[in-house]
Design an enzyme around this catalytic site. Structure first.
Site, short mmCIF file in Angstrom:
data_model
loop_
_atom_site.label_atom_id
_atom_site.label_comp_id
_atom_site.label_asym_id
_atom_site.label_seq_id
_atom_site.Cartn_x
_atom_site.Cartn_y
_atom_site.Cartn_z
N CYS A 33 0.81 -1.21 0.00
CA CYS A 33 0.00 0.00 0.00
C CYS A 33 0.85 1.26 0.00
O CYS A 33 0.34 2.38 -0.05
CB CYS A 33 -0.93 0.03 1.20
SG CYS A 33 -2.08 -1.34 1.21
N CYS A 102 -3.30 8.26 6.44
CA CYS A 102 -1.96 8.38 7.03
C CYS A 102 -2.06 8.71 8.52
O CYS A 102 -1.27 8.21 9.32
CB CYS A 102 -1.16 9.47 6.32
SG CYS A 102 -0.82 9.09 4.59
#
Lengths: 145, 397
Positions: A33, A102
């Site tokens: 990812c 994130c």
């Protein structure tokens, strides 16, 4: 696309590095990812006296790690556990919507490090209050979210 | 600390319009503004300018002027070619063949047609990014009406075996469209020798202006219109002509083609030196794409243990303009479909960097990029848990 705060933490990351004899280590993310975060904690008397991070990822991932470590340094484990991904994103003056994961990664990294410490000390790991859908730890076939 | 200097190495994204191109365009805004469809003198002058540009484009491709249609750019040309052929030849068949590494202007158009009942084959590519002719032959059925395969890839720069593809398509009586947006001015093109039926191009990739392109349609090809309206472009592409853009396109393609050999030699030499020094001085690095059959200015490399977007941000800090196949810049979270199609693992694709050199790059630019790229890679690796693990593994050996 990034706020000045994000760029500042990306260009001048706080607490970047490794603690070789860490009391707790958390690792989240997945190279497939494109982001992995590793958080190292030194804990004395239930207080996070030192914290370091290593991150493979985009600008937002680095900045989120940096900000998250700043937010939990000097805090008790209970206080650090409460630092949410939203708090990280807000402290960074916002993240683009597609980069919010994130900050989620940063929150999860802290949680893992704290629970690693707890398990090492014979304590029950704390449960995630709001388990995020994308705990993509090590699963190659999982879609990145 | 931030550099004032800009080193532009993203010519596959776009190029600066050549000032001489701008100069020939200028008169066609406020002076030669006549609508070519009108009758009076200033309109006739516009019309003449459009036809002259058409000649220039035809000459560059080895085509006839009446086979050239001006469009708004590569995306429109691709959409027109693919949808236009699909809808005009529906009775003959519903099968289209393309490749896995096309630009989204082609891929998403094909996906749209899939929803309209067409059947699409996405040919795989080998690890250099080339389509295999045997795969193409095997994919053609009696339902196949169109093969659309790009001339050269925008990310890895791989040049496809266009002549062979053209030959196979002609033998099977299947139309062949190629998206040549990246190839014009970089690779010699002759549409008749290469048996190309339709070809898309866009001016801003060869020092022309943005917002203007063309579609070559071989005479006799059955194709529907994409845009309906006025009778411009011989009733095939409605809309008042972008005269200044068309003039700029014509002038730019003439220069791109006439100066090609000299420019390519120079640009490829800079690219080769940049690549050699990167591979020599930065360990755990690999070249993506074809070692030889690639665009002269294209360099695509993957750096292990680091991610592309952070590379771009740091390079930008030093004034270096580049791009990456990492997910983060594309608005999706999946890395480049092109790099994945060549068999690259996702994490290596995330660490890819594309530098595309062009006419104005110098030896000095190459030195500057190497110097700073090296620092950027070291800095990000120092931060990376993957690199930390790698170092520990190497120490334990």
């Amino acid at each position: 696309m990034y706020s000045e705060k994000v760029m500042d933490h990306f260009m001048n990351p706080r607490n970047q590095g490794e603690i070789s004899e860490a009391d707790g280590v958390g690792e989240v993310g997945n190279p497939t990812c494109g982001d992995i975060m590793r958080i190292f904690l030194t804990v004395k008397d239930n207080i996070i006296t030192d914290v370091k991070f290593q991150t493979f990822g985009c600008g937002a991932a680095v900045a989120s790690s940096s900000m998250a470590t700043e937010l939990i340094k000097g805090k008790t484990l209970e206080e650090a556990w409460e630092v949410s991904n939203k708090a990280v994103a807000e402290a960074l003056e916002g993240l683009p919507p597609i980069k919010m994961h994130c900050s989620v990664l940063a929150e999860e990294g802290i949680h893992q490090a704290i629970n690693d410490y707890r398990v090492k000390h014979g304590l029950e790991p704390w449960e995630e209050k709001n388990p995020h859908s994308h705990d993509h730890h090590g699963h190659e076939d999982e879609t990145c979210s | 600390m931030t550099a004032e200097r800009i080193v532009y190495m993203d010519h596959s994204a776009t190029t600066a319009t050549d000032p001489e191109v701008v100069t020939v365009m200028i008169p066609w805004f406020s002076q030669g503004y006549g609508n070519p469809s009108s009758l009076y003198r200033i309109a006739r002058e516009s019309k003449k300018a459009v036809e002259e540009a058409r000649n220039q484009v035809a000459t560059a491709l080895g085509a006839q002027p009446d086979e050239i249609y001006f469009t708004s750019g590569g995306t429109e040309s691709d959409n027109w070619a693919i949808k236009g052929i699909a809808f005009a030849n529906r009775k003959k068949g519903n099968h289209i063949i393309t490749s896995a590494i096309e630009h989204h202007a082609v891929l998403h158009t094909c996906e749209y047609l899939e929803k309209q009942g067409f059947s699409i084959t996405y040919l795989p590519v080998d690890d250099t990014g080339q389509v295999r002719i045997e795969d193409l032959k095997a994919a053609i059925t009696d339902q196949t009406i169109l093969v659309t395969i790009m001339f050269a890839n925008n990310e890895i720069g791989t040049i496809e075996p266009i002549t062979e593809i053209g030959k196979v398509c002609r033998e099977h009586g299947v139309y062949f469209h190629t998206d040549a947006v990246q190839a014009i001015g970089n690779v010699p093109i002759d549409v008749s020798a290469m048996q190309i039926d339709l070809l898309s191009l866009s001016a801003h990739k060869f020092y022309g202006p943005k917002g203007i392109g063309a579609l070559y349609i071989r005479k006799g090809v059955r194709i529907d219109n994409l845009l309906h309206g006025g009778g411009q472009e011989r009733r095939k592409r409605a809309g008042t002509e972008n005269i200044a853009g068309i003039v700029g396109l014509g002038f730019a393609i003439g220069r791109a083609v006439s100066g090609m050999d000299e420019r390519n030699k120079r640009v490829a030499a800079l690219r080769d030196r940049l690549l050699a020094e990167i591979l020599e001085t930065i360990p755990n690095t690999r070249l993506n794409g074809h070692p030889k059959e690639r665009l002269p200015g294209n360099l695509n490399v993957s750096f292990d243990f680091i991610e592309g977007e952070s590379m771009l941000l740091l390079l930008d800090h030093f004034g270096i303009c580049a791009s990456t196949g990492s997910a983060c810049t594309s608005g999706s979270l999946e890395p480049s479909h092109v790099l994945l199609a060549t068999g690259l693992p996702a994490e290596t694709a995330h660490g890819s960097l594309r530098l595309t050199l062009g006419a104005e790059n110098t030896d000095d630019d190459v030195d500057y990029v190497i110097e700073h790229l090296r620092k950027v890679v070291v800095r990000l690796r120092e931060m990376s848990p993957l690199y930390a693990d790698h170092k520990k593994r190497s120490c334990n050996v």
